[in-house]
Design a protein around this motif. Structure first.
Motif, PDB file in Angstrom:
ATOM      1  N   ASP A   1     -49.427  38.495 -37.315  1.00  0.00           N
ATOM      2  CA  ASP A   1     -48.885  38.134 -35.993  1.00  0.00           C
ATOM      3  C   ASP A   1     -47.533  38.798 -35.769  1.00  0.00           C
ATOM      4  O   ASP A   1     -47.262  39.345 -34.707  1.00  0.00           O
TER       5      ASP A   1
ATOM      6  N   ASP B   1     -60.392  30.871 -46.166  1.00  0.00           N
ATOM      7  CA  ASP B   1     -59.716  30.918 -44.873  1.00  0.00           C
ATOM      8  C   ASP B   1     -58.244  31.298 -45.096  1.00  0.00           C
ATOM      9  O   ASP B   1     -57.542  30.607 -45.845  1.00  0.00           O
TER      10      ASP B   1
ATOM     11  N   SER C   1     -51.584  35.992 -42.589  1.00  0.00           N
ATOM     12  CA  SER C   1     -51.835  35.714 -41.177  1.00  0.00           C
ATOM     13  C   SER C   1     -50.532  35.774 -40.373  1.00  0.00           C
ATOM     14  O   SER C   1     -50.474  36.377 -39.292  1.00  0.00           O
TER      15      SER C   1
ATOM     16  N   SER D   1     -55.967  31.557 -42.640  1.00  0.00           N
ATOM     17  CA  SER D   1     -55.058  31.123 -41.571  1.00  0.00           C
ATOM     18  C   SER D   1     -53.957  30.245 -42.180  1.00  0.00           C
ATOM     19  O   SER D   1     -54.210  29.441 -43.073  1.00  0.00           O
TER      20      SER D   1
ATOM     21  N   LYS E   1     -59.947  39.495 -41.233  1.00  0.00           N
ATOM     22  CA  LYS E   1     -61.312  38.947 -41.300  1.00  0.00           C
ATOM     23  C   LYS E   1     -62.100  39.580 -42.442  1.00  0.00           C
ATOM     24  O   LYS E   1     -62.855  38.896 -43.137  1.00  0.00           O
TER      25      LYS E   1
ATOM     26  N   GLU F   1     -60.887  37.944 -45.514  1.00  0.00           N
ATOM     27  CA  GLU F   1     -61.434  36.574 -45.609  1.00  0.00           C
ATOM     28  C   GLU F   1     -62.878  36.607 -46.114  1.00  0.00           C
ATOM     29  O   GLU F   1     -63.257  35.779 -46.937  1.00  0.00           O
TER      30      GLU F   1
END
Lengths: 215, 98
Positions: free
Chosen positions: A126, A115, A122, A117, A106, A109
């Motif tokens: 994960d 963005d 990203s 994602s 974040k 970003e």
């Protein structure tokens, strides 16, 4: 052989499988590089592996002091501890790592005004959260299981219970020593010194437990 | 047919310029990639990317850059067609500078 036949043939399937596995490992390496996860995972592994060994050392010495002669008690207690440490490691590391990674993503970003994602960053965030959970959960289980093995062998009649205690303590101390050697290798310092320090932690635990048992 | 593309791109420090250039060079229709860092910030860096190839697909480039977490600030040069046409100096350039 036509292209379609080659795809369906055994060598074709194996070739594609090897390609996929190779791609998976390449991607994993990239994720670890991007997130600089390797040193963190090393820390998780050593710290929780040490925890696993020391916990089982406590259970084994405690059982010895009170004179437990039934191996199933030690195996059950040991496996219970393994399960608890493993689950604690998995959930604790996953939640902690994920929170830190989300925060980092974040911030990035906000800096980039875009963005992220669906980007490799990203995906890597994960993946490394799961990777950290796996390392954090598996390391105490691995080191703890090493200490239980002699008692499992006692259940099958291979060892006498008192021999199992001796072998288990020796294996646990060897595990602690090995973790120390690995730490020394990471630090690029005297491996034997690091091994001796982690071994001393185990010896101190045994000594203190025996003294308390004598009181 | 785009043959040369010069982009001004903002990217995070990771993936590194090595990984970024490798990712771009594996795309179809690209013969070579040059990535030059010209500004480094605390979290991000500005890079100039020069891509040369026989048939560069700009949409693919945009997609791959997005995947790598990078954003295009500006498209600074495009060379397309059968032959790469180099920039030439003109008297107007000189008068514009005066």
């Amino acid at each position: 052989m036509s292209g379609e036949d080659e795809k369906l043939s055994l060598p074709g399937v194996v070739k594609r499988l090897i390609k996929r596995v190779r791609a998976f490992f390449q991607r994993t390496r990239m994720y670890l590089r991007i997130t600089q996860m390797s040193p963190i995972a090393r820390r998780y592994f050593i710290k929780n592996g040490f925890d696993g060994s020391m916990t089982l050392l406590g259970i084994i010495v405690g059982s010895w002091i009170v004179g437990v002669t039934k191996p199933e008690i030690i195996v059950t207690a040991g496996l219970g501890a393994c399960l608890a440490m493993g689950l604690s490691g998995i959930f604790g590391a996953y939640m902690t790592e994920r929170a830190e990674r989300m925060r980092h993503l974040k911030t990035l970003e906000d800096t980039m005004l875009s963005d992220l994602s669906g980007s490799v960053l990203s995906d890597a965030s994960d993946f490394v959260s799961l990777y950290a959970a796996f390392v954090d959960g598996a390391s105490p289980i691995l080191t703890a299981v090493i200490a239980i093995i002699p008692f499992i062998l006692t259940l099958t009649g291979t060892f006498a219970i008192w021999d199992a205690y001796i072998v288990s303590l020796a294996l646990t101390l060897a595990t602690l020593f090995s973790l120390g050697l690995y730490l020394g290798r990471i630090a690029k310092e005297n491996m034997l010194l690091y091994g001796a320090i982690t071994l001393a932690a185990g010896v101190i635990t045994i000594t203190v437990a025996l003294i308390l048992g004598a009181i | 047919m785009i043959k040369r593309l010069v982009l001004d791109v903002l990217k995070p420090h990771n993936p590194s310029v090595v990984e970024l250039s490798e990712a771009l060079s594996h795309l179809e229709g690209i013969d070579g990639v040059n990535v030059i860092i010209y500004e480094i910030d605390q979290q991000v860096e500005n890079v100039k990317i020069i891509i040369a190839g026989t048939s560069i697909d700009f949409e693919n480039i945009k997609k791959r850059l997005k995947e790598m977490g990078a954003t295009i600030h500006s498209v600074d040069e495009v060379a397309a067609g059968n032959r790469i046409v180099e920039e030439v100096g003109t008297p107007q350039d000189k008068s514009a500078r005066m």
